[in-house]
Design an enzyme around this catalytic site. Structure first.
Site, short mmCIF file in Angstrom:
data_model
loop_
_atom_site.label_atom_id
_atom_site.label_comp_id
_atom_site.label_asym_id
_atom_site.label_seq_id
_atom_site.Cartn_x
_atom_site.Cartn_y
_atom_site.Cartn_z
N GLY A 85 8.53 -14.41 -1.46
CA GLY A 85 9.19 -13.10 -1.24
C GLY A 85 9.48 -12.88 0.22
O GLY A 85 9.34 -11.77 0.74
N THR A 113 3.32 -12.85 -1.57
CA THR A 113 3.62 -11.42 -1.41
C THR A 113 4.64 -10.95 -2.45
O THR A 113 4.73 -9.75 -2.71
CB THR A 113 4.19 -11.10 -0.01
OG1 THR A 113 5.58 -11.41 0.03
CG2 THR A 113 3.48 -11.83 1.10
N ALA A 114 5.46 -11.85 -3.00
CA ALA A 114 6.58 -11.42 -3.86
C ALA A 114 6.09 -10.69 -5.09
O ALA A 114 5.21 -11.17 -5.81
CB ALA A 114 7.41 -12.63 -4.28
N TYR A 174 3.94 0.18 -12.23
CA TYR A 174 3.68 -0.55 -10.98
C TYR A 174 2.19 -0.81 -10.82
O TYR A 174 1.78 -1.92 -10.47
CB TYR A 174 4.24 0.21 -9.77
CG TYR A 174 3.84 -0.47 -8.47
CD1 TYR A 174 4.37 -1.70 -8.12
CD2 TYR A 174 2.89 0.11 -7.62
CE1 TYR A 174 3.96 -2.35 -6.95
CE2 TYR A 174 2.48 -0.52 -6.45
CZ TYR A 174 3.03 -1.75 -6.12
OH TYR A 174 2.62 -2.40 -4.97
N LYS A 187 0.17 -4.54 -10.73
CA LYS A 187 -0.70 -5.05 -9.65
C LYS A 187 -2.08 -5.43 -10.18
O LYS A 187 -2.64 -6.45 -9.78
CB LYS A 187 -0.82 -4.03 -8.52
CG LYS A 187 0.48 -3.76 -7.76
CD LYS A 187 1.20 -5.01 -7.28
CE LYS A 187 0.57 -5.71 -6.10
NZ LYS A 187 1.36 -6.89 -5.66
N PRO A 233 -3.70 -3.49 0.27
CA PRO A 233 -3.25 -2.37 1.11
C PRO A 233 -3.00 -1.15 0.24
O PRO A 233 -2.87 -1.26 -0.99
CB PRO A 233 -1.91 -2.86 1.67
CG PRO A 233 -1.70 -4.25 1.15
CD PRO A 233 -2.60 -4.43 -0.02
N1 LIG Z 1 4.81 -1.47 0.59
C1 LIG Z 1 3.68 -0.96 0.12
O1 LIG Z 1 3.37 0.22 0.28
C2 LIG Z 1 2.72 -1.85 -0.62
C3 LIG Z 1 1.40 -1.41 -0.82
C4 LIG Z 1 0.49 -2.26 -1.45
C5 LIG Z 1 0.89 -3.51 -1.87
N2 LIG Z 1 2.18 -3.91 -1.67
C6 LIG Z 1 2.57 -5.23 -2.14
O2 LIG Z 1 3.14 -5.94 -1.06
C7 LIG Z 1 4.05 -6.91 -1.55
C8 LIG Z 1 5.35 -6.83 -0.82
O3 LIG Z 1 5.91 -5.53 -1.02
P1 LIG Z 1 6.95 -4.91 0.02
O4 LIG Z 1 6.49 -3.55 0.35
O5 LIG Z 1 7.22 -5.88 1.09
O6 LIG Z 1 8.22 -4.72 -0.92
P2 LIG Z 1 9.67 -5.37 -0.85
O7 LIG Z 1 10.21 -5.29 0.52
O8 LIG Z 1 10.43 -4.73 -1.95
O9 LIG Z 1 9.37 -6.88 -1.18
C9 LIG Z 1 9.20 -7.37 -2.47
C10 LIG Z 1 9.58 -8.83 -2.46
O10 LIG Z 1 9.40 -9.36 -3.79
C11 LIG Z 1 10.53 -10.13 -4.09
N3 LIG Z 1 10.79 -10.21 -5.53
C12 LIG Z 1 10.90 -9.19 -6.41
N4 LIG Z 1 11.20 -9.68 -7.63
C13 LIG Z 1 11.30 -11.03 -7.49
C14 LIG Z 1 11.59 -12.10 -8.37
N5 LIG Z 1 11.87 -11.90 -9.67
N6 LIG Z 1 11.57 -13.36 -7.88
C15 LIG Z 1 11.32 -13.60 -6.56
N7 LIG Z 1 11.05 -12.63 -5.69
C16 LIG Z 1 11.03 -11.36 -6.14
C17 LIG Z 1 11.70 -9.43 -3.40
O11 LIG Z 1 12.76 -10.33 -3.28
P3 LIG Z 1 14.18 -9.94 -2.60
O12 LIG Z 1 13.92 -10.02 -1.13
O13 LIG Z 1 15.13 -10.95 -3.09
O14 LIG Z 1 14.50 -8.55 -3.05
C18 LIG Z 1 11.05 -9.04 -2.09
O15 LIG Z 1 11.14 -10.09 -1.16
C19 LIG Z 1 4.15 -6.65 -3.06
O16 LIG Z 1 3.29 -7.54 -3.71
C20 LIG Z 1 3.66 -5.22 -3.19
O17 LIG Z 1 3.13 -4.96 -4.47
C21 LIG Z 1 3.09 -3.12 -1.05
#
Ligand SMILES: NC(=O)c1ccc[n+]([C@@H]2O[C@H](COP(=O)([O-])OP(=O)(O)OC[C@H]3O[C@@H](n4cnc5c(N)ncnc54)[C@H](OP(=O)(O)O)[C@@H]3O)[C@@H](O)[C@H]2O)c1
Length: 327
Positions: A8, A81-82, A162, A166, A189
């Protein structure tokens, strides 16, 4: 420096992680859904050009079995991370839960196939795997959550797909790790804020603070995490030999919305922000494990919010209203 993989790669968290890995001189193989999507990957190429490490982009999709096998060849660590992160979906099971869970299984299977080189898998889980959003059974307010807790209350039907994605993805990762003898560490996080590196605004985190900066106060009092701390925790979890189990990386308590509008006002005195609600109930996390065992110093929430707002404005991704425009 060793070769490591980040899934990701074009996402918000992954971009900061890749930034830190490249700064340390790592060779990074980042998976993205499409290398041709320059709007998503241009900032990664710019980082690689400016920093000592090297970057290779490889295409992979969570829902495609075997998609990550070649990407992980020769890697010493995998950072997974994806995962889809959005809160509204037409078909929440298909759009959120399936890609998260099947994707994690595919990633773990690929790590197992490359066991010869893969020494550690670091998974980006979430406090959503610890507690639900409403969480009737274990009230969010009044409980201090720790790494020992698992979210047993969220359901897809109850509107928490969501959260389900997770908790099920992290459980799947632990199951495969145990069966395959992989050294897994998970990072949990809560709501991540902090400087952005890309011009994408589709990440849920960016949408949230962009709304605040543009004068739309947001409801609720989230528990925040700093994206730089989250990325640093991933790197430490891969580098420190004794790192193990789950690590919460988030503030120790929630932030009342009134503080957010106050911090924005202080950072941009010439602008006007809608005031957030004061005095919402407090939610608590225990965040001592990552600080004691991995030596991570957590960034104060005020700095996290102000730094993110500054980058959104500097990159033209959010435009605050000047005071005289308010009426
Ligand atoms: N942001 C928060 O507040 C938060 C809090 C706790 C945990 N997290 C976790 O952190 C991680 C990253 O989240 P983020 O905030 O960075 O969100 P984000 O910017 O939306 O990143 C999500 C990533 O997952 C990829 N993805 C989604 N569906 C996919 C698929 N079918 N195949 C391959 N890749 C796919 C997306 O690809 P594309 O780039 O192509 O769209 C993107 O790169 C996730 O696991 C999320 O659950 C986030």
């Amino acid at each position: 420096m060793p070769l490591v993989a980040v899934t990701g790669g074009a996402g918000y968290v992954a971009s900061e992680l890749i930034h830190q890995l490249l700064a340390k001189g790592y060779s990074v193989r980042a998976t993205v859904r499409s290398k041709a999507d320059t709007a998503k990957v241009a900032h990664l190429e710019a980082l690689a050009a400016a920093l000592p490490g090297s970057l290779e982009l490889v295409e992979a999709d969570l829902l495609q079995p075997g998609s990550f096998d070649a990407a992980f060849a020769g890697c010493s660590a995998i950072f997974h991370t994806a995962s889809p992160f959005f809160l509204q979906a037409g078909d929440p099971q298909a759009e959120l839960v399936d890609p998260a869970v099947q994707g994690t299984r595919n990633v773990m299977a690929a790590a197992a196939k490359n066991k010869g080189s893969v020494k550690r898998v670091v998974l980006t889980s979430s406090c959503a795997a610890i507690k639900g959003n409403a969480n009737a059974a274990a009230p969010k307010v009044g409980t201090t959550y720790s790494e020992a807790d698992w979210n047993e209350t969220s359901t897809v039907e109850g509107g928490e797909a969501y959260w389900v994605s997770k908790v099920q993805a992290e459980k799947a990762a632990w199951e495969v790790a145990e069966r395959e003898g992989l050294h897994l560490v998970t990072i949990l996080p809560e709501f991540i804020m902090g400087p952005v590196l890309s011009s994408r605004t589709d990440a849920t985190s960016m949408g949230y603070l962009k709304a605040w900066v543009e004068g739309r106060a947001q409801a609720g009092s989230p528990v925040f995490a700093d994206v730089r701390d989250v990325a640093r925790a991933h790197v430490l979890a891969a580098e420190i030999p004794d790192a193990s189990g789950r690590y919460i990386v988030a503030a120790s308590h929630s932030t009342p919305a009134a503080l957010i509008s106050g911090w924005l006002q202080e950072r941009f005195p010439e602008c006007a922000f809608e005031a957030g609600e004061a005095g919402q109930p407090e939610e608590k996390n225990s965040n001592s494990r990552v600080q004691k065992e991995l030596g991570l110093a957590l960034t104060p929430v005020k700095e996290t919010i102000q730094d993110m707002a500054s980058t959104l404005v500097a990159l033209g991704l959010a435009v605050p209203k000047l005071r005289q425009q308010q009426a």
